[in-house]
Motif scaffolding. Structure first.
Motif, PDB file in Angstrom:
ATOM      1  N   VAL A  87      -0.946   7.956   8.250  1.00  0.00           N
ATOM      2  CA  VAL A  87      -1.197   6.537   7.996  1.00  0.00           C
ATOM      3  C   VAL A  87      -2.506   6.357   7.253  1.00  0.00           C
ATOM      4  O   VAL A  87      -3.515   7.006   7.571  1.00  0.00           O
ATOM      5  CB  VAL A  87      -1.216   5.750   9.329  1.00  0.00           C
ATOM      6  CG1 VAL A  87      -1.743   4.336   9.123  1.00  0.00           C
ATOM      7  CG2 VAL A  87       0.179   5.713   9.929  1.00  0.00           C
ATOM      8  N   ALA A  88      -2.486   5.476   6.270  1.00  0.00           N
ATOM      9  CA  ALA A  88      -3.702   5.020   5.588  1.00  0.00           C
ATOM     10  C   ALA A  88      -3.771   3.508   5.780  1.00  0.00           C
ATOM     11  O   ALA A  88      -2.996   2.772   5.170  1.00  0.00           O
ATOM     12  CB  ALA A  88      -3.679   5.392   4.106  1.00  0.00           C
ATOM     13  N   ARG A  89      -4.684   3.080   6.648  1.00  0.00           N
ATOM     14  CA  ARG A  89      -4.776   1.655   6.978  1.00  0.00           C
ATOM     15  C   ARG A  89      -5.889   1.002   6.165  1.00  0.00           C
ATOM     16  O   ARG A  89      -7.028   1.468   6.182  1.00  0.00           O
ATOM     17  CB  ARG A  89      -5.038   1.463   8.464  1.00  0.00           C
ATOM     18  CG  ARG A  89      -5.213   0.002   8.882  1.00  0.00           C
ATOM     19  CD  ARG A  89      -4.990  -0.167  10.355  1.00  0.00           C
ATOM     20  NE  ARG A  89      -3.615   0.179  10.727  1.00  0.00           N
ATOM     21  CZ  ARG A  89      -3.212   0.317  11.989  1.00  0.00           C
ATOM     22  NH1 ARG A  89      -4.059   0.144  12.984  1.00  0.00           N
ATOM     23  NH2 ARG A  89      -1.950   0.627  12.251  1.00  0.00           N
ATOM     24  N   PRO A  90      -5.587  -0.087   5.458  1.00  0.00           N
ATOM     25  CA  PRO A  90      -6.623  -0.774   4.682  1.00  0.00           C
ATOM     26  C   PRO A  90      -7.708  -1.339   5.594  1.00  0.00           C
ATOM     27  O   PRO A  90      -7.404  -2.015   6.587  1.00  0.00           O
ATOM     28  CB  PRO A  90      -5.862  -1.888   3.971  1.00  0.00           C
ATOM     29  CG  PRO A  90      -4.430  -1.488   4.035  1.00  0.00           C
ATOM     30  CD  PRO A  90      -4.264  -0.706   5.294  1.00  0.00           C
ATOM     31  N   PHE A 149       0.865  -1.176   0.000  1.00  0.00           N
ATOM     32  CA  PHE A 149       0.000   0.000   0.000  1.00  0.00           C
ATOM     33  C   PHE A 149       0.905   1.231   0.000  1.00  0.00           C
ATOM     34  O   PHE A 149       1.905   1.278   0.734  1.00  0.00           O
ATOM     35  CB  PHE A 149      -0.934  -0.003   1.210  1.00  0.00           C
ATOM     36  CG  PHE A 149      -1.867  -1.182   1.217  1.00  0.00           C
ATOM     37  CD1 PHE A 149      -3.018  -1.180   0.450  1.00  0.00           C
ATOM     38  CD2 PHE A 149      -1.569  -2.309   1.981  1.00  0.00           C
ATOM     39  CE1 PHE A 149      -3.874  -2.271   0.436  1.00  0.00           C
ATOM     40  CE2 PHE A 149      -2.420  -3.409   1.981  1.00  0.00           C
ATOM     41  CZ  PHE A 149      -3.576  -3.390   1.203  1.00  0.00           C
ATOM     42  N   LEU A 150       0.560   2.220  -0.812  1.00  0.00           N
ATOM     43  CA  LEU A 150       1.462   3.333  -1.101  1.00  0.00           C
ATOM     44  C   LEU A 150       0.814   4.677  -0.815  1.00  0.00           C
ATOM     45  O   LEU A 150      -0.406   4.839  -0.938  1.00  0.00           O
ATOM     46  CB  LEU A 150       1.868   3.302  -2.585  1.00  0.00           C
ATOM     47  CG  LEU A 150       2.339   1.983  -3.193  1.00  0.00           C
ATOM     48  CD1 LEU A 150       2.637   2.177  -4.674  1.00  0.00           C
ATOM     49  CD2 LEU A 150       3.563   1.445  -2.451  1.00  0.00           C
ATOM     50  N   THR A 205      -8.609   3.808   6.213  1.00  0.00           N
ATOM     51  CA  THR A 205      -8.828   4.675   7.367  1.00  0.00           C
ATOM     52  C   THR A 205      -7.584   5.535   7.502  1.00  0.00           C
ATOM     53  O   THR A 205      -6.470   5.026   7.611  1.00  0.00           O
ATOM     54  CB  THR A 205      -9.039   3.862   8.650  1.00  0.00           C
ATOM     55  OG1 THR A 205     -10.020   2.853   8.421  1.00  0.00           O
ATOM     56  CG2 THR A 205      -9.503   4.770   9.782  1.00  0.00           C
ATOM     57  N   VAL A 206      -7.767   6.860   7.481  1.00  0.00           N
ATOM     58  CA  VAL A 206      -6.654   7.806   7.374  1.00  0.00           C
ATOM     59  C   VAL A 206      -6.563   8.636   8.645  1.00  0.00           C
ATOM     60  O   VAL A 206      -7.574   9.127   9.166  1.00  0.00           O
ATOM     61  CB  VAL A 206      -6.859   8.728   6.150  1.00  0.00           C
ATOM     62  CG1 VAL A 206      -5.832   9.843   6.138  1.00  0.00           C
ATOM     63  CG2 VAL A 206      -6.781   7.913   4.862  1.00  0.00           C
ATOM     64  N   ALA A 207      -5.331   8.811   9.142  1.00  0.00           N
ATOM     65  CA  ALA A 207      -5.111   9.653  10.319  1.00  0.00           C
ATOM     66  C   ALA A 207      -3.693  10.203  10.296  1.00  0.00           C
ATOM     67  O   ALA A 207      -2.781   9.592   9.729  1.00  0.00           O
ATOM     68  CB  ALA A 207      -5.340   8.862  11.600  1.00  0.00           C
ATOM     69  N   LEU A 208      -3.509  11.345  10.920  1.00  0.00           N
ATOM     70  CA  LEU A 208      -2.188  11.926  11.164  1.00  0.00           C
ATOM     71  C   LEU A 208      -1.911  11.826  12.650  1.00  0.00           C
ATOM     72  O   LEU A 208      -2.605  12.446  13.471  1.00  0.00           O
ATOM     73  CB  LEU A 208      -2.138  13.389  10.706  1.00  0.00           C
ATOM     74  CG  LEU A 208      -0.846  14.142  11.002  1.00  0.00           C
ATOM     75  CD1 LEU A 208       0.363  13.465  10.377  1.00  0.00           C
ATOM     76  CD2 LEU A 208      -0.946  15.596  10.523  1.00  0.00           C
ATOM     77  N   GLY A 209      -0.924  11.005  13.006  1.00  0.00           N
ATOM     78  CA  GLY A 209      -0.620  10.773  14.407  1.00  0.00           C
ATOM     79  C   GLY A 209      -0.409  12.068  15.177  1.00  0.00           C
ATOM     80  O   GLY A 209       0.292  12.970  14.719  1.00  0.00           O
ATOM     81  N   GLY A 210      -1.017  12.166  16.355  1.00  0.00           N
ATOM     82  CA  GLY A 210      -0.839  13.318  17.218  1.00  0.00           C
ATOM     83  C   GLY A 210      -1.629  14.547  16.828  1.00  0.00           C
ATOM     84  O   GLY A 210      -1.445  15.604  17.437  1.00  0.00           O
ATOM     85  N   GLY A 248      -0.310  -7.215   3.736  1.00  0.00           N
ATOM     86  CA  GLY A 248       0.169  -6.077   2.970  1.00  0.00           C
ATOM     87  C   GLY A 248       0.509  -4.863   3.800  1.00  0.00           C
ATOM     88  O   GLY A 248       0.987  -3.873   3.263  1.00  0.00           O
ATOM     89  N   GLY A 249       0.248  -4.922   5.106  1.00  0.00           N
ATOM     90  CA  GLY A 249       0.594  -3.790   5.961  1.00  0.00           C
ATOM     91  C   GLY A 249      -0.324  -2.610   5.755  1.00  0.00           C
ATOM     92  O   GLY A 249      -1.547  -2.748   5.633  1.00  0.00           O
ATOM     93  N   GLN A 250       0.267  -1.424   5.668  1.00  0.00           N
ATOM     94  CA  GLN A 250      -0.489  -0.186   5.524  1.00  0.00           C
ATOM     95  C   GLN A 250       0.328   0.782   4.692  1.00  0.00           C
ATOM     96  O   GLN A 250       1.463   0.515   4.312  1.00  0.00           O
ATOM     97  CB  GLN A 250      -0.786   0.408   6.894  1.00  0.00           C
ATOM     98  CG  GLN A 250       0.454   0.788   7.696  1.00  0.00           C
ATOM     99  CD  GLN A 250       0.142   1.222   9.120  1.00  0.00           C
ATOM    100  OE1 GLN A 250      -0.983   1.148   9.596  1.00  0.00           O
ATOM    101  NE2 GLN A 250       1.160   1.698   9.835  1.00  0.00           N
ATOM    102  N   ALA A 251      -0.268   1.911   4.380  1.00  0.00           N
ATOM    103  CA  ALA A 251       0.446   2.992   3.697  1.00  0.00           C
ATOM    104  C   ALA A 251       0.831   4.045   4.724  1.00  0.00           C
ATOM    105  O   ALA A 251       0.099   4.283   5.694  1.00  0.00           O
ATOM    106  CB  ALA A 251      -0.417   3.599   2.603  1.00  0.00           C
ATOM    107  N   MET A 252       1.980   4.712   4.502  1.00  0.00           N
ATOM    108  CA  MET A 252       2.424   5.711   5.467  1.00  0.00           C
ATOM    109  C   MET A 252       3.334   6.728   4.807  1.00  0.00           C
ATOM    110  O   MET A 252       4.161   6.383   3.947  1.00  0.00           O
ATOM    111  CB  MET A 252       3.169   5.054   6.638  1.00  0.00           C
ATOM    112  CG  MET A 252       3.562   6.023   7.749  1.00  0.00           C
ATOM    113  SD  MET A 252       4.554   5.255   9.059  1.00  0.00           S
ATOM    114  CE  MET A 252       6.132   5.064   8.213  1.00  0.00           C
ATOM    115  N   ALA A 253       3.160   7.991   5.193  1.00  0.00           N
ATOM    116  CA  ALA A 253       4.117   9.056   4.919  1.00  0.00           C
ATOM    117  C   ALA A 253       4.535   9.642   6.264  1.00  0.00           C
ATOM    118  O   ALA A 253       3.897   9.388   7.288  1.00  0.00           O
ATOM    119  CB  ALA A 253       3.508  10.117   4.018  1.00  0.00           C
ATOM    120  N   LEU A 254       5.608  10.416   6.269  1.00  0.00           N
ATOM    121  CA  LEU A 254       6.075  11.052   7.499  1.00  0.00           C
ATOM    122  C   LEU A 254       5.941  12.561   7.397  1.00  0.00           C
ATOM    123  O   LEU A 254       6.252  13.146   6.354  1.00  0.00           O
ATOM    124  CB  LEU A 254       7.527  10.684   7.784  1.00  0.00           C
ATOM    125  CG  LEU A 254       7.816   9.233   8.172  1.00  0.00           C
ATOM    126  CD1 LEU A 254       9.318   9.034   8.376  1.00  0.00           C
ATOM    127  CD2 LEU A 254       7.045   8.835   9.427  1.00  0.00           C
TER     128      LEU A 254
END
Length: 501
Positions: free
Chosen positions: A333-336, A250-251, A285-290, A342-348
């Motif tokens: 994070v974008a979690r399937p 996942f990208l 499901t999309v979220a920005l930590g913190g 396949g894990g999840q998608a993530m940017a920093l």
């Protein structure tokens, strides 16, 4: 994908655009695997002349085979140029766009401008609005984009969307003052091409011989034997069974979480997020930590600002949000949804010092308040005028996982009767999902209003859910309504919406 623009725009209504022009003669159109031959031919539409004072934005794209590096994993795919996502197309509402596609693929293709209320001839549906573009041919799409917002584009041929053929599109509003310091475009995707199989092979394994599912195998998400047309296992709330395909990656912006894109800013800055789902079979499901996000638009249309911890985004949906950044390093994070491999998608997001979280990080926001987009309230400027419908059309979403059969109004595309509308009518589509899967319902050439007045062009319909969708028939032509799970669409979950005299 990062751009820094000090001003941003909001809502502008303009003309509904013009036509598409071919620079080389294209071939006879094809509607895909589920179509009923023969299909009509269209030839080359007339070139478009800009109106007095109209700005012309030109762009050249090349669709071709490409090899991509996904975090150290080399995959062969098709892309617009050498990257996925492809290059951003950006203009201001009211501009005339001229985008020329050079098809260097070994197959026919088109471009569909997802969410844009453009002229029918530029919609990119082979056999319905244009001839498919042959290998080695060029085609120039010409249209005026009337509505500002966040969009994207992709082919409308077979399951080509599930390769690297997608890219963001932004239409700015010249009247928006802008109240943020930076803008980040975040394109989400589920990836399988070049990992030992191709999307075409996945579709074949799902459909099986003579339209029969072959049971669990490479490319399926472990749901063989489940009849989604019955009241069986609902799956997890709120979406039940949300996808058929097991993806290894996942990208976000073409990068896996082991090699994430790093988005930099300063603490305290306000950033506009343009979140686009180019996925083919996955709800995220999309979220920005913190952080909490303030959602401001969906599918390009303004909403009453809603502060949330996280949000669901379905295939083809887009959400804009504003966030005020804290100091440190945070995962986006974008979690399937409903998928365990396949894990999840993530940017920093980096605004200061700190150790980056790992690829499997789980922000607590994912388990807090998660927005269901259809529950947003529209901004007053986005509402349709108050009016009773002149006509009502019934639309059912039908199908099952085994056998793998999907359709609308009781039949697959090419065998179902088109919906019809007359120009000037307010049409109400009574849409009912009669399956045990969630489907992102997408309408071409128009937006619709939910009962709340919320404007969208793509909406997630949970199992057995119904919506009354109102639209103004102000854009004549032959259009498509379909599930934006590309595998469901290609198996038959599409129907035409045609204007009649």
């Amino acid at each position: 994908m990062t751009t820094h623009r000090p001003t941003r725009r909001n809502v502008l209504l303009g003309g509904l655009g013009v036509a598409a022009a071919a620079t080389l003669t294209a071939c006879t159109g094809t509607r895909g695997a589920t179509s009923a031959p023969p299909t009509p031919t269209f030839g080359a539409p007339s070139p478009v002349t800009p109106s007095a004072g109209q700005k012309v934005v030109e762009k050249a794209l090349t669709a071709k085979p490409a090899t991509l590096d996904l975090g150290g994993r080399s995959v062969a795919t098709w892309a617009y140029g050498d990257t996925a996502p492809g290059p951003l197309v950006r203009a201001t509402a009211g501009d005339l766009l001229r985008v020329t596609l050079d098809n260097q693929l070994p197959a026919e293709t088109t471009i569909h401008w997802h969410g844009i209320r453009l002229h029918n001839a530029a919609d990119g549906v082979p056999g319905q609005t244009q001839d498919a573009i042959r290998p080695g041919a060029k085609y120039a799409y010409e249209f005026t984009a009337p509505d500002p917002g966040t969009y994207f584009f992709h082919p409308h041929v077979g399951v080509q969307l599930d390769r690297g053929l997608y890219a963001p599109m932004v239409i700015d509003d010249p009247t928006e003052p802008g109240a943020y310091d930076a803008e980040w475009i975040l394109v989400l995707d589920d990836w399988i091409d070049g990992t030992g199989t191709t999307p075409d092979e996945v579709l074949k394994s799902l459909v099986g011989d003579a339209g029969q599912s072959t049971g669990p195998m490479n490319g399926m998400d472990g749901m063989g034997g489940m009849d989604h047309g019955s009241m069986g296992n609902m799956g997890a709330a709120p979406w039940g069974d949300a996808g058929d395909v097991t993806y290894p990656l996942f990208l976000i912006n073409g990068r896996p979480p082991t090699d994430p894109e790093v988005l930099t800013a300063k603490p305290g800055q306000r950033v506009r997020l343009r979140i686009i789902s180019a996925a083919s079979d996955t709800i995220f499901t999309v979220a920005l930590g913190g952080h909490r996000l303030t959602v401001t638009q969906t599918d390009g249309w303004p909403v009453q600002p809603a502060e949330v911890d996280a949000l669901y985004i379905g295939m083809g949906e887009r959400y804009d949000a504003i966030v005020t950044l804290k100091d440190g390093v945070f995962p986006f994070v974008a979690r399937p949804f409903g998928k365990t491999s396949g894990g999840q998608a993530m940017a920093l997001v980096r605004t200061g010092s700190g150790t980056p979280p790992g690829a499997d990080t789980s922000p607590k926001e994912l388990s807090r308040q998660v927005l269901i987009g259809s529950e947003l309230k529209p901004a007053a400027s986005a509402k349709l005028s108050a009016r009773e419908p002149d006509a009502v059309a019934q639309l059912t979403l039908d199908g099952s996982m085994k056998p793998y059969r999907w359709g609308m109004n009781g039949a697959k595309f090419g065998e179902n009767e088109p919906l019809t509308v007359k120009a000037g009518q307010r049409l109400r589509i009574d849409a009912r999902n009669l399956t045990m899967m969630t489907h992102p319902l997408h309408l071409h050439g128009h937006t619709f209003a939910l009962p709340s007045g919320l404007r969208k062009d793509t909406v997630l319909m949970a199992p057995m859910q119904s919506f009354a969708l109102d639209l103004d028939a102000d854009n004549a032509g032959d259009w498509m309504v379909h599930c934006h799970n590309i595998y469901h669409a290609e198996a038959g979950m599409m129907i035409a919406l045609n204007y009649t005299a």
